[in-house]
Design an enzyme around this catalytic site. Structure first.
Site, PDB file in Angstrom:
ATOM      1  N   THR A  48       0.374  -1.383   0.027  1.00 28.31           N
ATOM      2  CA  THR A  48       0.022  -0.022   0.114  1.00 28.31           C
ATOM      3  C   THR A  48       0.735   1.517  -0.090  1.00 28.31           C
ATOM      4  OG1 THR A  48      -1.093   1.310   1.482  1.00 28.31           O
ATOM      5  CG2 THR A  48       0.319  -0.536   2.351  1.00 28.31           C
ATOM      6  N   ASP A  49       0.228   2.208  -0.068  1.00 26.09           N
ATOM      7  CA  ASP A  49       1.425   3.553  -0.737  1.00 26.09           C
ATOM      8  C   ASP A  49       1.074   4.204   0.948  1.00 26.09           C
ATOM      9  OD1 ASP A  49      -1.783   4.337  -0.553  1.00 26.09           O
ATOM     10  OD2 ASP A  49      -1.831   6.010  -1.716  1.00 26.09           O
ATOM     11  N   GLU A  50       0.479   3.599   1.831  1.00 28.77           N
ATOM     12  CA  GLU A  50       0.326   3.617   2.743  1.00 28.77           C
ATOM     13  C   GLU A  50       1.808   4.180   4.260  1.00 28.77           C
ATOM     14  OE1 GLU A  50      -3.368   3.735   5.493  1.00 28.77           O
ATOM     15  OE2 GLU A  50      -4.568   3.599   4.161  1.00 28.77           O
ATOM     16  N   LYS A 103       2.274  -3.414   7.165  1.00 29.17           N
ATOM     17  CA  LYS A 103       2.393  -3.060   5.820  1.00 29.17           C
ATOM     18  C   LYS A 103       4.239  -3.607   5.519  1.00 29.17           C
ATOM     19  CE  LYS A 103      -0.227  -4.472   2.985  1.00 29.17           C
ATOM     20  NZ  LYS A 103      -0.224  -5.356   2.215  1.00 29.17           N
ATOM     21  N   TYR A 150      -1.914  -0.203  11.186  1.00 32.29           N
ATOM     22  CA  TYR A 150      -2.049  -0.800  10.081  1.00 32.29           C
ATOM     23  C   TYR A 150      -0.535  -0.946   9.044  1.00 32.29           C
ATOM     24  CZ  TYR A 150      -3.535  -1.039   4.852  1.00 32.29           C
ATOM     25  OH  TYR A 150      -3.297  -2.100   3.413  1.00 32.29           O
TER      26      TYR A 150
HETATM   27  P1  NAD Z   1     -10.061  -7.246   2.615  1.00 32.93           P
HETATM   28  O1  NAD Z   1      -9.734  -7.207   4.465  1.00 32.93           O
HETATM   29  O2  NAD Z   1     -11.029  -7.281   1.988  1.00 32.93           O
HETATM   30  O3  NAD Z   1      -9.652  -8.998   2.599  1.00 32.93           O
HETATM   31  C1  NAD Z   1      -8.486  -9.050   3.039  1.00 32.93           C
HETATM   32  C2  NAD Z   1      -8.541 -10.814   2.840  1.00 32.93           C
HETATM   33  O4  NAD Z   1      -7.668 -11.602   3.875  1.00 32.93           O
HETATM   34  C3  NAD Z   1      -9.972 -11.498   3.735  1.00 32.93           C
HETATM   35  O5  NAD Z   1     -10.372 -12.104   2.322  1.00 32.93           O
HETATM   36  C4  NAD Z   1      -9.207 -12.071   4.845  1.00 32.93           C
HETATM   37  O6  NAD Z   1     -10.441 -13.311   5.353  1.00 32.93           O
HETATM   38  C5  NAD Z   1      -7.493 -12.793   4.765  1.00 32.93           C
HETATM   39  N1  NAD Z   1      -7.950 -12.889   5.264  1.00 32.93           N
HETATM   40  C6  NAD Z   1      -7.171 -12.073   6.628  1.00 32.93           C
HETATM   41  N2  NAD Z   1      -6.125 -12.928   7.322  1.00 32.93           N
HETATM   42  C7  NAD Z   1      -5.654 -14.193   7.111  1.00 32.93           C
HETATM   43  C8  NAD Z   1      -4.864 -14.850   7.256  1.00 32.93           C
HETATM   44  N3  NAD Z   1      -4.242 -14.875   8.812  1.00 32.93           N
HETATM   45  N4  NAD Z   1      -4.324 -15.896   6.622  1.00 32.93           N
HETATM   46  C9  NAD Z   1      -5.302 -15.922   5.240  1.00 32.93           C
HETATM   47  N5  NAD Z   1      -6.405 -15.044   5.189  1.00 32.93           N
HETATM   48  C10 NAD Z   1      -6.624 -13.973   5.539  1.00 32.93           C
HETATM   49  O7  NAD Z   1      -8.001  -6.075   2.286  1.00 32.93           O
HETATM   50  P2  NAD Z   1      -8.309  -5.945   0.757  1.00 32.93           P
HETATM   51  O8  NAD Z   1      -8.455  -4.061   0.312  1.00 32.93           O
HETATM   52  O9  NAD Z   1      -8.186  -6.942  -0.514  1.00 32.93           O
HETATM   53  O10 NAD Z   1      -6.563  -5.887   0.733  1.00 32.93           O
HETATM   54  C11 NAD Z   1      -6.121  -6.521   0.220  1.00 32.93           C
HETATM   55  C12 NAD Z   1      -4.545  -6.807   0.059  1.00 32.93           C
HETATM   56  O11 NAD Z   1      -4.503  -5.222  -0.516  1.00 32.93           O
HETATM   57  C13 NAD Z   1      -3.901  -6.142   1.341  1.00 32.93           C
HETATM   58  O12 NAD Z   1      -2.828  -6.302   1.697  1.00 32.93           O
HETATM   59  C14 NAD Z   1      -3.708  -4.868   1.751  1.00 32.93           C
HETATM   60  O13 NAD Z   1      -2.905  -4.294   2.162  1.00 32.93           O
HETATM   61  C15 NAD Z   1      -3.465  -3.640   0.128  1.00 32.93           C
HETATM   62  N6  NAD Z   1      -3.874  -2.747   0.016  1.00 32.93           N
HETATM   63  C16 NAD Z   1      -5.365  -2.748  -0.225  1.00 32.93           C
HETATM   64  C17 NAD Z   1      -5.520  -1.661  -0.475  1.00 32.93           C
HETATM   65  C18 NAD Z   1      -6.818  -0.933  -0.596  1.00 32.93           C
HETATM   66  O14 NAD Z   1      -7.299   0.303  -0.966  1.00 32.93           O
HETATM   67  N7  NAD Z   1      -8.349  -1.515  -0.388  1.00 32.93           N
HETATM   68  C19 NAD Z   1      -4.947  -0.973  -1.336  1.00 32.93           C
HETATM   69  C20 NAD Z   1      -3.740  -0.990  -1.696  1.00 32.93           C
HETATM   70  C21 NAD Z   1      -3.093  -2.486  -1.212  1.00 32.93           C
HETATM   71  O1  DAU Z   2      -3.771   3.880   0.608  1.00 29.60           O
HETATM   72  C1  DAU Z   2      -4.482   2.987   0.260  1.00 29.60           C
HETATM   73  C2  DAU Z   2      -5.188   2.616   1.852  1.00 29.60           C
HETATM   74  O2  DAU Z   2      -6.368   2.871   1.613  1.00 29.60           O
HETATM   75  C3  DAU Z   2      -5.334   0.714   1.761  1.00 29.60           C
HETATM   76  O3  DAU Z   2      -4.218   0.296   2.116  1.00 29.60           O
HETATM   77  C4  DAU Z   2      -5.897   0.248   2.899  1.00 29.60           C
HETATM   78  O4  DAU Z   2      -5.786  -1.039   2.634  1.00 29.60           O
HETATM   79  C5  DAU Z   2      -7.854   0.521   2.272  1.00 29.60           C
HETATM   80  O5  DAU Z   2      -8.467   0.816   3.493  1.00 29.60           O
HETATM   81  C6  DAU Z   2      -6.903   2.499   2.472  1.00 29.60           C
HETATM   82  O6  DAU Z   2      -6.999   3.023   3.704  1.00 29.60           O
HETATM   83  P1  DAU Z   2      -7.882   4.620   3.984  1.00 29.60           P
HETATM   84  O7  DAU Z   2      -7.909   4.539   5.477  1.00 29.60           O
HETATM   85  O8  DAU Z   2      -7.185   5.959   2.764  1.00 29.60           O
HETATM   86  O9  DAU Z   2      -9.131   4.300   3.579  1.00 29.60           O
HETATM   87  P2  DAU Z   2     -10.857   4.498   5.227  1.00 29.60           P
HETATM   88  O10 DAU Z   2     -12.570   3.900   3.769  1.00 29.60           O
HETATM   89  O11 DAU Z   2     -10.849   3.736   5.984  1.00 29.60           O
HETATM   90  O12 DAU Z   2     -11.017   6.262   4.457  1.00 29.60           O
HETATM   91  C7  DAU Z   2     -10.860   6.948   3.618  1.00 29.60           C
HETATM   92  C8  DAU Z   2     -10.647   7.776   3.783  1.00 29.60           C
HETATM   93  O13 DAU Z   2     -11.779   8.435   4.700  1.00 29.60           O
HETATM   94  C9  DAU Z   2      -9.318   8.287   5.483  1.00 29.60           C
HETATM   95  O14 DAU Z   2      -9.274   9.619   5.035  1.00 29.60           O
HETATM   96  C10 DAU Z   2     -10.081   8.151   6.602  1.00 29.60           C
HETATM   97  C11 DAU Z   2     -11.735   8.694   5.809  1.00 29.60           C
HETATM   98  N1  DAU Z   2     -13.033   7.879   6.260  1.00 29.60           N
HETATM   99  C12 DAU Z   2     -13.369   6.990   6.574  1.00 29.60           C
HETATM  100  C13 DAU Z   2     -14.127   6.059   7.054  1.00 29.60           C
HETATM  101  C14 DAU Z   2     -14.357   4.694   7.516  1.00 29.60           C
HETATM  102  C15 DAU Z   2     -13.621   8.923   7.040  1.00 29.60           C
HETATM  103  O15 DAU Z   2     -14.036  10.535   6.621  1.00 29.60           O
HETATM  104  N2  DAU Z   2     -14.987   8.857   7.385  1.00 29.60           N
HETATM  105  C16 DAU Z   2     -15.626   7.314   8.310  1.00 29.60           C
HETATM  106  O16 DAU Z   2     -16.289   6.718   8.454  1.00 29.60           O
END
Ligand code: NAD
Ligand code: DAU
Length: 337
Positions: A122-124, A152, A148
């Protein structure tokens, strides 16, 4: 080709598997997922019975499960993680367990069998940008600020350490905020869409002026595909959506799409340690792989809203079980003014 996809029952993993089976129908995929609250096998109803797809329920921290699956695969694509920043503020331990220790177990197996490994990050991990800073690029230092993102970052460092020390054939991608179907309704976009569909207010953190760079999940899946096909071993690629948006502007778009007015906005306390702005410079991926995002933000968001309107039962099932208890604890401890 045989792929082992970890976390393939979550948001991005599900979309990745659908994408892969469409683009590479002769490949075989094993999906290893523990089915945490965020994992949902319903996401794969459309590929049920596909002989190129198999699900294994298991934990990436469990060597007994992981080693034989890695031995049998040509490529591991590692999505499995705990991913919600807010949950990591309430309970960091499981983030370290899965994201750091789970990744290390996979790396041990990859070291043993020499399997190609792609780590999805992730970019975080780079922390927060100021309003006039250039987007994160290859020179940006790691500066994770939530449990988190720290977990990562730990995983990213381990992947690189295994490359330098043991020569494992790895690549990494650091991607910005994804959006699209099957996104668990605790993250901002699907939470807000589903709240509005239930005629509830949307909790905007702080002043709502935080910025994220949004990428459609299909563009992310295509980016990982390009890295697997054309990426250089040992390299890291950044993937972004070229769509920097303030949270409040997204809220206003959602209100318009769903026919609601601004009385549905509830300004709540800010997330502790809230990163102000993310943005990604993905020019290396364009230059070296020929990849760039293709989905236009407003079109992608409109389609996402349509998907959630059509799949309200899926959302209701996600929001059942332990969800409400988690959310009440988070809201009462952290957000309530
Ligand atoms: P998600 O939370 O929707 O899904 C995560 C999945 O991992 C789930 O199906 C969960 O059951 C599984 N999991 C959790 N713990 C586990 C374990 N111990 N063993 C096996 N499986 C397990 O997450 P997502 O948003 O699909 O993110 C997927 C990947 O992409 C992550 O590595 C996250 O850091 C990365 N990522 C997410 C975003 C985003 O915006 N969501 C952006 C950049 C990178
Ligand atoms: O940048 C990549 C990341 O994006 C991933 O690595 C993470 O797994 C994914 O969860 C996401 O993180 P964010 O914290 O950016 O996503 P989230 O949807 O939780 O929040 C997006 C923005 O909205 C953030 O600035 C917080 C704000 N927010 C979030 C929630 C849940 C609100 O204002 N209200 C809310 O209820």
């Amino acid at each position: 080709m045989k792929l082992l996809v970890t976390g393939g029952a979550g948001f991005i993993g599900s979309n990745f598997i659908h994408y892969w089976l469409k683009q590479h129908p002769e490949d075989n995929i094993v999906n290893l997922d523990v089915l945490s609250y965020a994992g949902n096998l319903e996401n794969h109803a459309s590929i049920e019975g596909n002989k190129h797809y198999r699900f294994v329920k298991g934990d990436i921290t469990d060597k007994e499960v992981v080693f034989p699956l890695v031995e049998d695969a040509d490529i591991v694509v590692h999505f499995a993680a705990e991913t919600h920043v807010d949950r990591s503020i309430l309970d960091p331990a499981v983030f370290v367990r899965t994201n750091v220790m789970g990744t290390q177990v996979l790396l041990e197996a990859v070291k043993e069998y020499g399997t190609r490994f792609h780590h999805v990050s992730t970019d975080e991990v780079f922390g927060a940008l100021g309003p006039n800073d250039p987007p994160f690029n290859e020179d940006t230092k790691y500066d994770p600020r939530s449990p988190y993102s720290a977990s990562k970052a730990g995983a990213d460092h381990l992947v690189r350490a295994y490359y330098h020390t043991y020569g494992i054939p790895m690549t990494i991608s650091n991607c910005s905020n994804n959006y699209g179907p099957y996104m668990f309704p605790e993250k901002m976009m699907p939470l807000f869409i589903s709240n509005l569909l239930e005629d509830k207010k949307v909790p905007v953190y702080g002043d709502g002026l935080q910025v994220r760079d949004w990428i459609h999940v299909d563009d992310h899946a295509r980016g990982v595909d390009f890295i697997l096909q054309k990426g250089t071993i040992g390299e890291t690629y950044y993937l972004g959506g070229n769509a920097e948006k303030k949270n409040i502007d997204i809220v206003k778009l959602l209100l318009t799409y769903l026919g609601k007015d601004e009385s549905y906005i509830e300004y709540v306390k800010d997330r502790p340690g809230h990163d102000r702005r993310y943005a990604i410079d993905f020019s290396k991926a364009t230059r070296e792989l020929g990849w760039k995002p293709e989905v236009a933000f407003e079109q992608g968001l409109k389609e996402m809203v349509e998907w959630y309107v059509a799949n309200q039962e899926w959302v209701a099932r996600c929001k059942s079980g332990d969800y409400q208890a988690y959310y009440d604890e988070w809201y009462n401890k952290t957000l309530k003014k």
